[in-house]
Every structure is written in C-alpha cells, then in structure tokens.
Design a protein around this motif. Structure first.
Motif, mmCIF file in Angstrom:
data_model
loop_
_atom_site.group_PDB
_atom_site.id
_atom_site.type_symbol
_atom_site.label_atom_id
_atom_site.label_comp_id
_atom_site.label_asym_id
_atom_site.label_seq_id
_atom_site.Cartn_x
_atom_site.Cartn_y
_atom_site.Cartn_z
ATOM 1 N N GLN A 12 -46.815 33.745 -52.433
ATOM 2 C CA GLN A 12 -46.411 32.345 -52.460
ATOM 3 C C GLN A 12 -47.362 31.495 -53.297
ATOM 4 O OE1 GLN A 12 -44.959 30.993 -48.334
ATOM 5 N NE2 GLN A 12 -45.776 33.049 -47.922
ATOM 6 N N ARG A 13 -48.636 31.846 -53.266
ATOM 7 C CA ARG A 13 -49.577 31.121 -54.110
ATOM 8 C C ARG A 13 -49.290 31.352 -55.585
ATOM 9 N NH1 ARG A 13 -55.898 31.399 -52.885
ATOM 10 N NH2 ARG A 13 -55.858 30.852 -55.087
ATOM 11 N N VAL A 14 -48.910 32.577 -55.921
ATOM 12 C CA VAL A 14 -48.551 32.853 -57.308
ATOM 13 C C VAL A 14 -47.382 31.967 -57.729
ATOM 14 C CG1 VAL A 14 -47.616 34.577 -58.880
ATOM 15 C CG2 VAL A 14 -49.415 35.205 -57.286
ATOM 16 N N GLU A 15 -46.372 31.893 -56.876
ATOM 17 C CA GLU A 15 -45.225 31.058 -57.183
ATOM 18 C C GLU A 15 -45.637 29.601 -57.340
ATOM 19 O OE1 GLU A 15 -41.556 31.595 -57.498
ATOM 20 O OE2 GLU A 15 -42.769 33.201 -58.337
ATOM 21 N N ARG A 16 -46.486 29.119 -56.439
ATOM 22 C CA ARG A 16 -46.944 27.735 -56.515
ATOM 23 C C ARG A 16 -47.727 27.482 -57.794
ATOM 24 N NH1 ARG A 16 -51.651 26.106 -52.557
ATOM 25 N NH2 ARG A 16 -52.789 27.194 -54.201
ATOM 26 N N GLN A 62 -52.808 23.663 -46.151
ATOM 27 C CA GLN A 62 -51.444 24.003 -46.541
ATOM 28 C C GLN A 62 -51.014 25.278 -45.849
ATOM 29 O OE1 GLN A 62 -50.796 24.257 -50.754
ATOM 30 N NE2 GLN A 62 -48.621 24.734 -50.567
ATOM 31 N N PRO A 63 -49.885 25.239 -45.131
ATOM 32 C CA PRO A 63 -49.432 26.433 -44.400
ATOM 33 C C PRO A 63 -48.596 27.360 -45.281
ATOM 34 C CG PRO A 63 -48.011 24.577 -43.871
ATOM 35 C CD PRO A 63 -49.056 24.055 -44.830
ATOM 36 N N PHE A 64 -48.645 28.657 -44.966
ATOM 37 C CA PHE A 64 -47.845 29.673 -45.637
ATOM 38 C C PHE A 64 -47.287 30.621 -44.588
ATOM 39 C CE2 PHE A 64 -50.793 28.218 -48.818
ATOM 40 C CZ PHE A 64 -50.078 28.239 -50.008
ATOM 41 N N GLU A 65 -46.064 31.068 -44.792
ATOM 42 C CA GLU A 65 -45.493 32.076 -43.898
ATOM 43 C C GLU A 65 -46.045 33.447 -44.247
ATOM 44 O OE1 GLU A 65 -41.169 31.863 -42.879
ATOM 45 O OE2 GLU A 65 -41.172 30.480 -44.576
ATOM 46 N N GLY A 66 -46.183 34.308 -43.253
ATOM 47 C CA GLY A 66 -46.595 35.684 -43.485
ATOM 48 C C GLY A 66 -48.099 35.847 -43.517
ATOM 49 N N GLY A 67 -48.544 37.106 -43.699
ATOM 50 C CA GLY A 67 -49.966 37.415 -43.756
ATOM 51 C C GLY A 67 -50.535 37.207 -45.139
ATOM 52 N N PHE A 68 -51.649 37.880 -45.434
ATOM 53 C CA PHE A 68 -52.362 37.615 -46.681
ATOM 54 C C PHE A 68 -51.541 37.993 -47.903
ATOM 55 C CE2 PHE A 68 -55.198 38.870 -50.133
ATOM 56 C CZ PHE A 68 -55.940 37.709 -50.273
ATOM 57 N N GLU A 100 -53.149 42.552 -41.388
ATOM 58 C CA GLU A 100 -52.839 43.364 -40.209
ATOM 59 C C GLU A 100 -52.604 42.504 -38.971
ATOM 60 O OE1 GLU A 100 -52.190 47.322 -38.742
ATOM 61 O OE2 GLU A 100 -52.344 46.425 -40.731
ATOM 62 N N VAL A 101 -53.304 41.398 -38.836
ATOM 63 C CA VAL A 101 -53.297 40.623 -37.593
ATOM 64 C C VAL A 101 -52.442 39.363 -37.677
ATOM 65 C CG1 VAL A 101 -54.745 39.319 -35.984
ATOM 66 C CG2 VAL A 101 -55.558 41.508 -36.891
ATOM 67 N N CYS A 102 -52.478 38.679 -38.815
ATOM 68 C CA CYS A 102 -51.941 37.316 -38.879
ATOM 69 C C CYS A 102 -50.481 37.291 -39.322
ATOM 70 C CB CYS A 102 -52.781 36.462 -39.826
ATOM 71 S SG CYS A 102 -54.504 36.339 -39.283
ATOM 72 N N THR A 103 -49.750 36.324 -38.787
ATOM 73 C CA THR A 103 -48.349 36.122 -39.146
ATOM 74 C C THR A 103 -48.140 34.819 -39.900
ATOM 75 O OG1 THR A 103 -47.929 35.094 -36.982
ATOM 76 C CG2 THR A 103 -47.536 37.462 -37.182
ATOM 77 N N GLN A 104 -49.199 34.024 -40.024
ATOM 78 C CA GLN A 104 -49.170 32.802 -40.816
ATOM 79 C C GLN A 104 -50.525 32.648 -41.490
ATOM 80 O OE1 GLN A 104 -47.696 29.203 -38.650
ATOM 81 N NE2 GLN A 104 -47.419 30.614 -36.943
#
Length: 630
Positions: A214-218, A202-208, A188-192
């Motif tokens: 992206q973690r699944v893909e990784r 390790q940075p990721f775009e988007g919220g949880f 609800e709050v985070c954009t990264q």
C-alpha cells in the motif's frame, strides 16, 4: 468490536520538536496493530500516550471504564534485589500460578535458562528483558502495548513470542499494539499497521507485507520529490515477492496488481557477476576451517567445524543466544585461534567487522560527521557504480544538515549506518556483520539491504532478523550444539530442527499464515507465489513440501469442468465488483471527519465485510483451479 482506548485531538510538543498534532485514533477489541516509522518520529511516544505514561499538551486520551493496559517499555523498573520469581509472579502463592498452563508456558518459553530464585540484579541485559516481558505476559491485560519486545531475543524465542501472542489473542481477546523493527514479526502477528510520520498516524490494512504494497501505491502517486523513497520501497516489494517469505505463503488473487508493480524492478543482485568480481579480488581461498574446536576451560563452545567460505559466498549464521556465534565470527576473522584444528585464511583477504567501527566512532566525540567522512577521498564500487562518501551517506538516509551533527549526538541507528559506510569505504573483501540491523527503522533496513545487494565480496551475517537474513544471504547455516549445520530450508528448517519437528513440515507448522491463510498480515504478501507462476514458474521453495494438483480432466467430466470454469469466471467478476466497492469506501473514509470515530469504524467494518467476501470467492476460485489442474 468494542472500543477500548484511543486519542482525541491530541497534540504533543517537545522543546525542539513537535511530535503529534491534532491526533485522533482508536483501538478496539481484536486489533493487532504494528507501529512503524522512522527513528525519532514518535512510535514509542505514541505507546507512552496510550499507556498514560506521557501526558498530551492538548486533547485527551480516552480509556473505556475497567479496561486494563499492560505496557512493556524499552527500559524496565525491576527491583534488583528481587528474585526472578518475585519479579514475574509477585507474591502469588505457588499453587496459584503453577497450576495455570498459560503462565507455565510463558516461564518455559522465556525463562527456561534463568534461575528461578536468581536476583534480578545479577542478570544480563538480555535476561532482564526476558524477565520483564514474562512479568507482563502473565498478567490478564485487556490491551498489551509492547515497545521493541524482540530486543535481545534469539530467533527461536522470537518465534515462540509470535505464537504466544497469536494464541493469547484467540483465547483472551483484547488488543495488541507493538513497536518493532522486526518485519517478520510484524507480518506474523499483526493484522493492521500504523505508520507514524509528520506528526500524524496513518492506518493500513494487513501486516507488514500489505503495508509495503500500500505504501508503494501511495508513493507511486506522490510528487516527483518522493521518487527516491518510492524506488527503495519497490525494491523491498520485489524481494517480498521473490524471496524466501514467498515460498511459505499461499498464492492470492493479486497477480495482475503485483506484476504491474514489479514489472520493471530488476533482480536484487546478480550472483554470477558478484561471484566473478569477488574472485578477482579474493582468489580461490577465503576461509577454510578443518575440524576447528574452541574451548573455554572445560566448556566446549565449537566442536569439529569443517567449513569452507569461498569468494562471493553470502552466508547467514543462525543460533540461539549463547550458542557461540560471536566466537565463530572471531575464528573466521582470525581474531581468535582455535583450541584445536586449523583455520586457513587467504593471503588476499581483507576483513571488516562492523563492531570495530562502532568502537572507533565513539572516539570521535563532539567532532561533526563531516569531519569523519572528510578523511575518505576514495570512491567505492557498488552495484556497478562508483559512489562517493557523500553519496553513500545520502543512500543511508543522512541529510545535509546531519553532516554538521556531532558524532556523540547521533542516534544508535545513525552511528550504525555511519559505521557501515566507513566499512565500505575501507574496501574490504570479506564483510562480517554481527546484528547490523540493531537500532535501524524499517526504511533504513531496506536502504542497508539495497547497499549490500550490490557489494562484490564475501559476506558473513549473524542476525535474529528473519527478513534481513533471507534478503541479503544466499545460504543459511545453523550453529547447534557447537556444530555448523547447512539449512537448505533456511530459517523454517532451523526452527523445525531446534523444536524437534520432522524436516519438511517445519514451514507449515511454524506459520499461522501458511497453515490457516487467514491472517490479515499476509493478504498482500501472499501474491508472491502467484507472481512467480504467472511469470513462467520457479524452482520449488526450500521449505515446506510442494503440493501437486491433479491433471486437467483426470477425474472430471466435461460438464463438471465447464461448471467449474463458469464459476471461476463468475467469481472473478464478483471480486472486481467488490474491489470497486472497497475503493469507494476508502474514498469516503478519506473524506470523512477523522474525529468521527463511529463513522470511521462503520466504514472500516464495511471494508472488512467486502474483504471477507473476496477471500471466500478467492478460496473457491483456487479450489476450482486445483481441481482443474490450472
């Protein structure tokens, strides 16, 4: 985006563990960053470094001149002798803070039930936490660092805090970094997202939800040794695409990617089979309450509750702090007799309450974990398979080395997981869980949820964690004014009721992602509705009104329909091209010097620009699809 603060080649080591090695990262104006990772990997330490409370062994922490940083730690430094008023606004004159609508909103949102002149030393732990949070929020900080801000907050307060932080960010700018295990709050709050692991970030775009995707893909591309962890994440993704969260977010354009990811993931649980197994263990009567009331002196906590809990029911109870949830659980379990009315408990019912085993664990002291599980020889049936105690511990994240650890040295999360294992091995048929997610990181929450998915009995859950509530329970009930209210619309309906919002619009009114569709945190979570539609449709969500598209050709000429379909085809091609550019930019980012902050920032801006173009094209695509009735 102006740079505010960051780390340059920072290393930090404690006597028994290396926390960070050669860490470089930056925080800029407009960032709203959620920090996740396993317990003990350094999330709180990272906030301590950025706040200046922890000094690095090597490297440096950089802060732009004049930037102010506000930090909420897990413990407070409030003066016990001070009043709540002094702790929150200091010695500022009343006319100054009382005329500030933002400060009044914070006081109303967090401290409405706390005496303004009450001494801090007389407050409960939860009240102190809210006072400390209010103290921080009234300040004009350029950067807010929050370590577990939702601890001790009920669901309404958590929702208020999320709305406040989003409003603050829009009005005041600056940046926000938050460590929390509350996955709904992160979305609800985070954009990264920043994931802390293996001495790095390790940075990721988007919220949880985007982070999970992206973690699944990784992990899908990782070595075979990571297969076990990957499967757990894919189960979490499957829930995100099928669960209640999906009903509150608009479809995105990632249908094909989502279908590929969850094509072979089974439904999280088979409710019919679990019901059948539960009835075989429980019979027809579990708990039947008839006009049950509970009074303490002149105060009525529960009033005229008539409620039937049957075999295989999975019920969640939502309520504010002090509403009587724990009292209700004690009535259900037979630990407490009602002041009036009746509570009937089935003859074959065997209760298990998580808190009982936590108390029991403390008595083991310096004994190793191996000795605790050694007293269990039986196996337990979960998800159609027999599990030994050692297998359960492995599923709950314990390693072979952990078996030799003294119980007294276990972290809070490890103790809670060990207690849950003991409960399951005791083979109860009614499980009562009061805040089981406390002290667990997001990976372990997913592991616990997977275990509960296959548990064949009746489950009653109290939690302020929305994801946990919606994931493991099938029906939710609100405890309001001493009465039980069924919530077909789940958490969103509860929040609409307690906030006085007419039912049916609560979900839309309560979620920035649903109303605006702009929060980066929902970019990848939003494909859920589209996945269901592509798979053949699904029943409408319980929260929020459905939107009916016009039938194809109802008001459009043949030429207009042709034009819209041509535009949709063109947008699809453009989107694919932009995605290719994003992939190329990400490759260049991974190959770039990670200490070259300017180059990394330029690449991030490039990716963001491509993503904004994709969002514009997607919006036009969906608008055309609605007009065509597709």
């Amino acid at each position: 985006m102006a740079f505010l603060l960051g780390c340059e080649k920072v290393s930090l080591e404690y006597p028994t563990k290396r926390v960070f090695a050669d860490l470089s990262l930056g925080v800029s104006t407009g960032d709203r960053i959620g920090i996740v990772g396993r317990n003990g990997d350094g999330k709180s330490t990272l906030l301590g470094l950025l706040s200046g409370e922890v000094a690095p062994d090597e490297g440096r922490v950089i802060r732009t001149r004049g930037v102010s940083v506000g930090f909420l730690g897990q413990s407070d430094a409030l003066d016990d002798a001070a009043s709540v008023c002094t702790a929150v606004v200091g010695d500022r004159p009343v006319y100054e803070w009382a005329s500030d609508s933002r400060i009044r909103s914070i006081i109303d949102g967090l401290l409405a039930d706390i005496g303004w002149e009450s001494p801090v030393g007389e407050l409960s732990g939860g009240q102190r936490r809210r006072v400390d949070l209010a103290r921080l929020l009234v300040g004009d900080w350029d950067v807010l660092l929050l370590d577990e801000p939702t601890n001790h907050l009920d669901m309404r307060a958590i929702t208020w805090l999320a709305d406040h932080l989003k409003t603050r960010w829009r009005q005041l700018g600056g940046a926000l970094l938050v460590v929390t295990h509350d996955r709904w709050f992160l979305d609800e709050v985070c954009t990264q997202m920043w994931e802390v692991h293996d001495c790095s970030v390790q940075p990721f775009e988007g919220g949880f939800s985007a982070y999970i995707l992206q973690r699944v893909e990784r992990d899908r591309q990782a070595a075979v040794a990571e297969q076990k962890r990957q499967n757990m994440l894919r189960r979490e993704l499957a829930w995100l695409s099928r669960g209640a969260r999906a009903r509150a977010t608009k479809p995105k354009f990632h249908v094909a990617a989502a279908e590929a990811l969850i094509a072979d993931v089974p439904q999280l649980r088979n409710p019919i089979e679990l019901k059948r197994m539960a009835m075989a263990r429980l019979g027809k009567l579990v708990v039947e309450m008839d006009r049950a009331c509970e009074r303490f002196g002149q105060h009525t906590v529960l009033r005229d509750i008539s409620w039937i809990i049957g075999p295989g029911d999975r019920f969640g109870i939502i309520g504010e702090n002090g509403a009587g949830k724990t009292t209700l659980l004690r009535l259900i379990s037979g630990e407490l007799k009602p002041s009036s009315g009746t509570v009937k408990i089935g003859a074959s019912v065997r209760f298990a309450v998580l808190s009982q085993h936590l108390d029991e664990l403390n008595a083991w002291g310096a004994e190793p974990v191996r000795k605790v599980i050694g007293r269990y020889s039986r196996r337990v049936m979960l998800d159609g398979k027999e599990q030994t105690p050692a297998q359960l511990l492995s599923l709950l994240g314990f390693s072979e080395a952990d078996l030799n650890e003294p119980v007294c040295d276990l972290s809070g999360g490890q103790k809670r997981r060990l207690a849950l294992m003991m409960i399951l091995l005791d083979e109860p048929n009614v499980l009562i869980l009061d805040e089981p997610g406390n002290d667990l990181d997001v990976d372990m929450l997913a592991a616990v949820e997977s275990l509960l998915d296959g548990w064949p009995g009746t489950l009653v859950l109290v939690t302020h964690d929305r994801y946990l509530m919606e994931r493991v329970t099938d029906h939710q009930f609100g405890l309001m004014d001493g009465k039980i209210v069924h919530l077909p619309g789940g958490v969103d309906e509860y929040l609409a009721l307690v906030n006085g919002v007419p039912q049916g619009i609560g979900a839309a009114a309560g979620s920035e992602n649903a109303v605006r569709g702009r929060a980066k945190g929902a970019k990848c979570a939003g494909f859920a509705g589209a996945v269901r539609d592509a798979a053949g449709g699904a029943a409408g969500g319980a929260s929020g009104a459905s939107v009916h598209a016009p039938q194809a050709g109802q008001t459009l000429s043949g030429g207009e329909q042709h034009r819209l379909r041509k535009m949709m085809d063109s947008n699809e091609r453009k989107i694919e091209t932009l995605r290719g550019k994003i992939d190329d930019a990400r490759v260049r980012m991974s190959e770039a010097d990670q200490s070259d902050y300017m180059a990394l920032t330029q690449l991030q801006d490039e990716i963001q620009a491509y993503q904004e173009q994709i969002e514009t094209l997607e919006a036009a695509w969906f608008e055309a699809a609605e007009k065509l009735g597709d």
